[in-house]
Every structure is written in structure tokens, then in C-alpha cells.
Design a protein around this motif. Structure first.
Motif, PDB file in Angstrom:
ATOM      1  N   GLU A   1       0.852  -1.183   0.000  1.00 17.94           N
ATOM      2  CA  GLU A   1       0.000   0.000   0.000  1.00 17.94           C
ATOM      3  C   GLU A   1       0.894   1.241   0.000  1.00 17.94           C
ATOM      4  O   GLU A   1       1.629   1.478   0.966  1.00 17.94           O
ATOM      5  N   ILE A   2       0.830   2.024  -1.074  1.00 11.89           N
ATOM      6  CA  ILE A   2       1.666   3.218  -1.171  1.00 11.89           C
ATOM      7  C   ILE A   2       0.994   4.347  -0.402  1.00 11.89           C
ATOM      8  O   ILE A   2      -0.082   4.809  -0.768  1.00 11.89           O
ATOM      9  N   VAL A   3       1.631   4.766   0.669  1.00 15.05           N
ATOM     10  CA  VAL A   3       1.040   5.783   1.541  1.00 15.05           C
ATOM     11  C   VAL A   3       1.586   7.181   1.261  1.00 15.05           C
ATOM     12  O   VAL A   3       1.001   8.171   1.706  1.00 15.05           O
ATOM     13  N   ARG A   4       2.690   7.272   0.550  1.00 13.59           N
ATOM     14  CA  ARG A   4       3.295   8.577   0.299  1.00 13.59           C
ATOM     15  C   ARG A   4       4.271   8.458  -0.871  1.00 13.59           C
ATOM     16  O   ARG A   4       4.841   7.398  -1.109  1.00 13.59           O
ATOM     17  N   ILE A   5       4.450   9.574  -1.589  1.00 10.20           N
ATOM     18  CA  ILE A   5       5.379   9.608  -2.729  1.00 10.20           C
ATOM     19  C   ILE A   5       6.398  10.714  -2.491  1.00 10.20           C
ATOM     20  O   ILE A   5       6.035  11.854  -2.174  1.00 10.20           O
ATOM     21  N   TYR A   6       7.660  10.390  -2.643  1.00 16.76           N
ATOM     22  CA  TYR A   6       8.758  11.358  -2.571  1.00 16.76           C
ATOM     23  C   TYR A   6       9.284  11.555  -3.998  1.00 16.76           C
ATOM     24  O   TYR A   6       9.657  10.576  -4.655  1.00 16.76           O
ATOM     25  N   GLU A   7       9.281  12.794  -4.450  1.00 19.49           N
ATOM     26  CA  GLU A   7       9.628  13.048  -5.855  1.00 19.49           C
ATOM     27  C   GLU A   7      10.723  14.103  -5.978  1.00 19.49           C
ATOM     28  O   GLU A   7      10.603  15.209  -5.446  1.00 19.49           O
ATOM     29  N   ASP A   8      11.799  13.745  -6.673  1.00 26.20           N
ATOM     30  CA  ASP A   8      12.844  14.686  -7.052  1.00 26.20           C
ATOM     31  C   ASP A   8      12.765  14.859  -8.562  1.00 26.20           C
ATOM     32  O   ASP A   8      13.240  14.001  -9.327  1.00 26.20           O
ATOM     33  N   ALA A   9      12.144  15.949  -9.023  1.00 29.69           N
ATOM     34  CA  ALA A   9      11.990  16.200 -10.458  1.00 29.69           C
ATOM     35  C   ALA A   9      13.118  17.103 -10.930  1.00 29.69           C
ATOM     36  O   ALA A   9      13.412  18.131 -10.318  1.00 29.69           O
ATOM     37  N   GLY A  10      13.734  16.729 -12.035  1.00 30.50           N
ATOM     38  CA  GLY A  10      14.810  17.537 -12.594  1.00 30.50           C
ATOM     39  C   GLY A  10      16.053  17.529 -11.731  1.00 30.50           C
ATOM     40  O   GLY A  10      16.773  18.520 -11.672  1.00 30.50           O
ATOM     41  N   ARG A  11      16.341  16.405 -11.051  1.00 30.68           N
ATOM     42  CA  ARG A  11      17.486  16.322 -10.149  1.00 30.68           C
ATOM     43  C   ARG A  11      18.476  15.267 -10.634  1.00 30.68           C
ATOM     44  O   ARG A  11      18.094  14.157 -11.007  1.00 30.68           O
ATOM     45  N   SER A  12      19.745  15.610 -10.602  1.00 29.97           N
ATOM     46  CA  SER A  12      20.785  14.648 -10.934  1.00 29.97           C
ATOM     47  C   SER A  12      20.915  13.627  -9.821  1.00 29.97           C
ATOM     48  O   SER A  12      20.690  13.932  -8.645  1.00 29.97           O
ATOM     49  N   GLY A  13      21.279  12.411 -10.195  1.00 31.98           N
ATOM     50  CA  GLY A  13      21.464  11.364  -9.200  1.00 31.98           C
ATOM     51  C   GLY A  13      22.905  11.173  -8.779  1.00 31.98           C
ATOM     52  O   GLY A  13      23.233  10.192  -8.111  1.00 31.98           O
ATOM     53  N   LEU A  14      23.786  12.116  -9.144  1.00 29.92           N
ATOM     54  CA  LEU A  14      25.207  11.946  -8.848  1.00 29.92           C
ATOM     55  C   LEU A  14      25.506  12.035  -7.367  1.00 29.92           C
ATOM     56  O   LEU A  14      26.434  11.402  -6.874  1.00 29.92           O
ATOM     57  N   THR A  15      24.762  12.860  -6.642  1.00 27.66           N
ATOM     58  CA  THR A  15      24.959  13.001  -5.201  1.00 27.66           C
ATOM     59  C   THR A  15      23.596  13.115  -4.541  1.00 27.66           C
ATOM     60  O   THR A  15      22.574  13.288  -5.211  1.00 27.66           O
ATOM     61  N   ILE A  16      23.602  13.068  -3.224  1.00 25.87           N
ATOM     62  CA  ILE A  16      22.352  13.271  -2.490  1.00 25.87           C
ATOM     63  C   ILE A  16      22.086  14.757  -2.288  1.00 25.87           C
ATOM     64  O   ILE A  16      20.967  15.169  -2.000  1.00 25.87           O
ATOM     65  N   ASP A  17      23.129  15.601  -2.470  1.00 29.55           N
ATOM     66  CA  ASP A  17      22.969  17.047  -2.329  1.00 29.55           C
ATOM     67  C   ASP A  17      21.971  17.569  -3.350  1.00 29.55           C
ATOM     68  O   ASP A  17      22.025  17.207  -4.532  1.00 29.55           O
ATOM     69  N   GLY A  18      21.077  18.425  -2.907  1.00 31.44           N
ATOM     70  CA  GLY A  18      20.101  19.011  -3.819  1.00 31.44           C
ATOM     71  C   GLY A  18      18.887  18.138  -4.062  1.00 31.44           C
ATOM     72  O   GLY A  18      17.922  18.587  -4.676  1.00 31.44           O
ATOM     73  N   ARG A  19      18.918  16.901  -3.591  1.00 31.63           N
ATOM     74  CA  ARG A  19      17.763  16.002  -3.764  1.00 31.63           C
ATOM     75  C   ARG A  19      16.931  16.058  -2.471  1.00 31.63           C
ATOM     76  O   ARG A  19      17.038  15.216  -1.596  1.00 31.63           O
ATOM     77  N   GLU A  20      16.110  17.096  -2.388  1.00 32.81           N
ATOM     78  CA  GLU A  20      15.370  17.348  -1.151  1.00 32.81           C
ATOM     79  C   GLU A  20      14.452  16.196  -0.780  1.00 32.81           C
ATOM     80  O   GLU A  20      14.310  15.857   0.404  1.00 32.81           O
ATOM     81  N   ALA A  21      13.824  15.583  -1.793  1.00 30.03           N
ATOM     82  CA  ALA A  21      12.887  14.498  -1.494  1.00 30.03           C
ATOM     83  C   ALA A  21      13.610  13.296  -0.896  1.00 30.03           C
ATOM     84  O   ALA A  21      13.141  12.697   0.079  1.00 30.03           O
TER      85      ALA A  21
END
Length: 518
Positions: A49-69
Motif C-alpha cells: 500500500e503506497i502511503v506517500r510519494i517522494y519526488e525529485d523532479a529535474g534532479r541529478s542522481g550523482l549526489t544526495i545534495d540538492g535532492r530534497e525528497a
């Protein structure tokens, strides 16, 4: 789970899960909608059961920096009271294209330690901890990181080829020059204004001489410098004559020096002076690594004049050994009682602060070698004091721009809130440039909730906090919190409001007659 279970038992065995989706601008086929569709089908088939969605739109996956979600997700995981038992991700690459494969494994380990399992819904293996899945997952992580490295190499090679063919790669034209848009066959299309960018991938940009008055000013600088006049004196003369830089500001020693040392004024196309690949630390490259196309543009100054100017600079900044550099720094310390990059860069008789950074690894290490322990609060206060002094000047510039566009502006003397045409209000804030421990740039923008302006104009300062880097025009209706934390790249959700200058904002004040409006 047997097929004969009742609906009630099925409901009882449902596992609460959250979905994490990420989209970077280079992979449009992996849209967040497509990811969610696959994740939901995975969840339906396995009783999640999906209770919540975390979305990083337009974000690079190179680091966790800047990926607020993802940062929020990991904070919820480690909170001690997560309300979910599983995380559903499209595939390993959406979790991240970390250049160190162990970084992705570490974040997953943190989840597992909290009793939460990460499931990769589009992969051909179950993340069940078996030897097979562990090996495949490790290979996928390495492949995800390698994809980014290979793409970076290909993009860089393509940019170098374009530079060698005489095309401009990014950046503004600078004083005395203009950017000209041409098509793939070299036919002229239009001159680009500041802040404008090409819209077609096949179009190219070249540099051409700007207005005659600016070209003559550039040549004047070179004439004076090669006749023995220093940069500071040249800047003072230009300011007395009312000549402004391309940003509409007064000239300084640094801005004059930039004109006198940039190869574009002799027609050379220079690229790769500075590199920041794959979100790693910004690096000032050795001249041997520069990509140079000689005579790519129409020169503003004669080659012999440019070479004389360069010889003067090289002689003045000849390579000093470490002991000589430290001796100069020690003399400056005795003269001023304190050291900072600003204090060093203001001295005409010693190398710039960047020389000390390159030679000793950092300014702090150079300070320690001369027995100086800087007070971090002192440096912080020094920069903040200078930015406070700059704020009235920036507000005045914004008022002048709005009025030049035909607007009527009322400025509140107590709050600096601007009311334009009696129709909308605007506030101007300056965002201080900071660096993380890893060398990444960060800016904190405070939106004035008390004044509640319709638009906030955020001036993002560049390294050293001496010159603006760019501008964000932020409408209150789209801002959900009192603060914004910006990185160098922030995705379309924020960078859609970024501008190289304030021309767009000034145009909001323009008036049109009824005939024009029709």
C-alpha cells in the motif's frame, strides 16, 4: 500467500510502503509518471500500500545534495518512528548514479538497519538479500555511475570539438563583445540579448564585436596598460568618465584585469579554464588543459598589443617559490593585522588569493604556515557587512531599471519594499555565496513573510561575494516556505525562475497603449 486467503486476511497482510521517483533532464523517457505507473503495478502485485510519494523532479542522481525528497525520505527513515516498512523505486539508477557505488549501498543499508526494505520495481531480480541479487545490484550500481562518467566524457569531447570550430560554449559575451546566433550552416540568425539562449540544438553561438564605444573602451584599457598605467588607475579613469561595465556597474581593479587577460579580446576561443565534472569539486585547470582555438573570433585588439599586456602581467606575477609567497603573506599580516581573500586581492604588489589556494591547497593552510588563525566569525561578519552596504545600491539599480522600462516606483524608506505602478510589490534580497566542506556552492534565500511582497528578486552572489552571479525572480504565489536553499543546479521547479539579468523583471513595469495592447 495462498490464493484461498480471504479479503480480510489480505487486507491485514498489506505492507505500508512509500515510493521514491527521480527524473533528471537527460532521461525524459524515465518520467516520474512512467516510474510511478511501474511502481504501482509492482505494489498491486505484491500487496504493498503506497502511503506517500517522494519526488525529485529535474534532479541529478550523482549526489544526495540538492535532492530534497531523498533527504526527507532518509530523515523519515532514521526518525525512529517511520510509518512505512518498504521503499519502492523504479530501478537502481533512480536511487542514484553515485560515482562511488558504496554510497548507494550505504543509503540502502541505513534503510535496512531501520527495518525498511528497498525494492527496485523494474529490475529483473528481487532485492531479497540473496547472493545473486546482491551481486546483480552491485553491478547495476557500478553501471549507473559509469553511465554518467561515459556521458560526461562524450559531452566534453563534443564541446571541445565545437570550441575548436569557433563556437562559443556557454557564458556571457563580456564587455565589448556580443553573442551572435547562427544556424548549423553558419548563416546569421539574430544577436542574443543578455539572458537569452538558443532554442534549437543545432544552432550555434559565436562572438562578434559589440558597439563601437565599448570596443574603443577595451582598446583604451590596453593602450593605457601597455604604457605603464595600472588596472586600478584605469578603473578610476573609466568611472570618472561615467563608463559602466557590461553589468552596469562601476569598474574595479579586478574587472579591468579580466579584460586585459582574456584571450577572447584577441579572437581566441578558450574553454576548460575551470572544470566541475560530475558534481565534483570545482577545479581551476592548468593552462596545458585549456582548449584553445586561435583566431576564432574577430579580435578587438591587435595580437602584439595583447602579448605585451600579457608579458606585463606575467612579469608582475612571475612564479614565486613557497618561501617567497609566505614572506609576502607575512608582510601583509604585519601590515593589516588580519588576513582574508579580500585583503589579499586588494594588494597590487602580491599574487591573488587564488594563487595561495592552488599552491597550498587552501587559504587556511597558508594562514597556518604564517602563524595566523583566522576567526571564522570575523570573515563571516566582514562579508555580511559588505553585502549590507551593497544592498541599497542593488535596490537603487532595480528601481532605475523599472523606471527606465516606463514604470512608476514607490520605495518604502523603512523596509525598501517597492511598489510598482500601484499594481505589484517587490522585495530585493541578496543571497550570500557559501561553500560546503566538499566545495559545493550553496545559497540561502530568506523570503520576507512579514512584508509579503508579490515578487522577491533574489540576487545570487558569486564566489568571493563581490559580484552577482545571477538572479531569481520568485513570485509569492509559487513559494511555499519562508526559506529557499539553492545549490548550483536546482531543477526546473526553481531554475525556471533564474535569469542572467533583470531584463525580464524590468519588462513587468512596461506600459503599453491600448492600440499596442490590441
Amino acid at each position: 500467500m495462498g490464493r484461498g486467503r480471504t479479503n480480510k486476511s489480505t487486507e491485514q497482510s498489506t505492507v505500508r510502503a512509500v515510493a521514491y521517483v527521480r527524473m533528471s533532464t537527460d532521461l525524459q523517457r524515465y518520467s516520474t509518471e512512467n516510474q510511478l505507473d511501474r511502481i504501482r503495478r509492482f505494489a498491486d502485485g505484491r500487496n504493498f500500500e503506497i502511503v506517500r510519494i517522494y519526488e525529485d523532479a529535474g534532479r541529478s542522481g550523482l549526489t544526495i545534495d540538492g535532492r530534497e525528497a531523498l533527504q526527507r525520505l532518509m530523515a523519515d527513515v532514521t526518525s525512529g518512528i517511520p510509518d512505512f516498512e518498504a521503499i519502492l523505486v523504479y530501478d537502481v539508477s533512480r536511487w542514484g548514479r553515485f560515482q562511488d557505488a558504496d554510497e548507494g549501498a550505504y543509503h540502502e543499508h541505513v534503510c535496512r538497519r531501520a527495518g525498511i526494505t528497498v525494492h527496485y520495481c523494474a529490475e529483473q531480480f528481487d532485492n531479497d538479500g540473496s547472493i545473486g541479487s546482491t551481486l546483480l545490484k552491485a553491478v547495476k550500481r557500478v553501471m549507473a555511475g559509469e553511465y554518467s562518467r561515459e556521458l560526461s566524457v562524450k559531452v566534453f569531447a563534443g564541446q571541445c570539438r565545437l570550441v575548436q570550430r569557433g563556437y562559443r560554449q556557454g557564458g556571457m559575451a563580456d564587455y565589448g563583445l556580443r553573442r551572435l546566433l547562427v544556424d548549423e550552416h553558419g548563416a546569421v540568425k539574430v544577436e542574443l540579448a543578455r539572458g537569452e539562449r538558443k532554442s534549437l540544438q543545432t544552432d550555434r553561438v559565436v562572438l562578434v564585436p559589440g558597439p563601437d564605444r565599448e570596443v574603443e573602451t577595451v582598446r583604451r584599457m590596453y593602450r593605457l596598460f601597455t604604457s605603464g598605467v595600472g588596472e586600478r588607475e584605469i578603473a578610476e579613469g573609466l568611472n570618472r568618465d561615467g563608463i559602466k561595465t557590461d553589468l552596469g556597474r562601476a569598474w574595479t581593479r579586478g574587472t579591468v584585469h579580466q579584460v586585459l587577460t582574456n584571450g577572447k579580446y584577441v579572437g581566441d576561443n578558450v574553454y576548460n579554464r575551470v572544470s566541475c565534472k560530475l558534481r565534483q569539486r570545482r577545479t581551476i585547470n592548468d593552462p596545458a588543459l585549456w582548449v584553445v582555438a586561435k583566431g576564432a573570433f574577430t579580435p578587438l585588439v591587435d595580437a602584439s598589443v595583447f602579448e605585451r599586456a600579457r608579458a606585463i602581467v606575467e612579469e608582475r606575477t612571475r612564479r614565486l617559490d613557497d618561501e617567497e609567497l609566505l614572506a609576502l603573506l607575512n608582510e601583509l599580516l604585519r601590515a593589516t593585522g588580519a588576513l582574508s581573500s579580500l585583503v589579499i586581492d586588494e594588494r597590487d604588489d602580491m599574487p591573488s588569493s587564488s594563487v595561495y589556494r592552488r599552491r597550498f591547497g587552501s587559504l587556511l593552510r597558508a594562514y597556518r604556515l604564517v602563524g595566523y588563525a583566522p576567526d571564522r566569525n570575523y570573515r563571516y561578519l566582514e562579508i555580511n557587512r559588505r553585502l549590507r552596504d551593497l544592498h541599497p545600491e542593488v535596490v537603487a539599480t532595480v528601481v532605475a531599471g523599472l523606471e527606465d522600462a516606463g514604470g512608476s516606483v514607490v520605495r518604502d524608506s523603512a523596509t525598501d519594499l517597492l511598489t510598482c505602478n500601484g499594481e505589484f510589490t517587490a522585495s530585493v534580497v541578496i543571497a550570500r555565496h557559501r561553500e560546503t566542506a566538499a566545495g559545493s556552492a550553496r545559497w540561502q534565500i530568506r523570503l520576507d513573510a512579514g512584508l509579503a511582497p508579490d515578487v522577491t528578486v533574489a540576487v545570487r552572489m558569486g564566489p568571493g561575494n563581490t559580484e552577482p552571479l545571477d538572479y531569481y525572480v520568485l513570485p509569492r504565489i509559487d513559494m511555499t516556505g519562508p526559506h529557499l536553499r539553492l545549490a548550483e543546479c536546482n531543477g526546473l521547479s526553481l531554475d525556471g525562475y533564474r535569469f542572467d539579468d533583470l531584463g525580464f523583471f524590468f519588462s513587468l513595469a512596461a506600459r503599453a497603449t491600448l492600440t499596442e495592447a490590441a
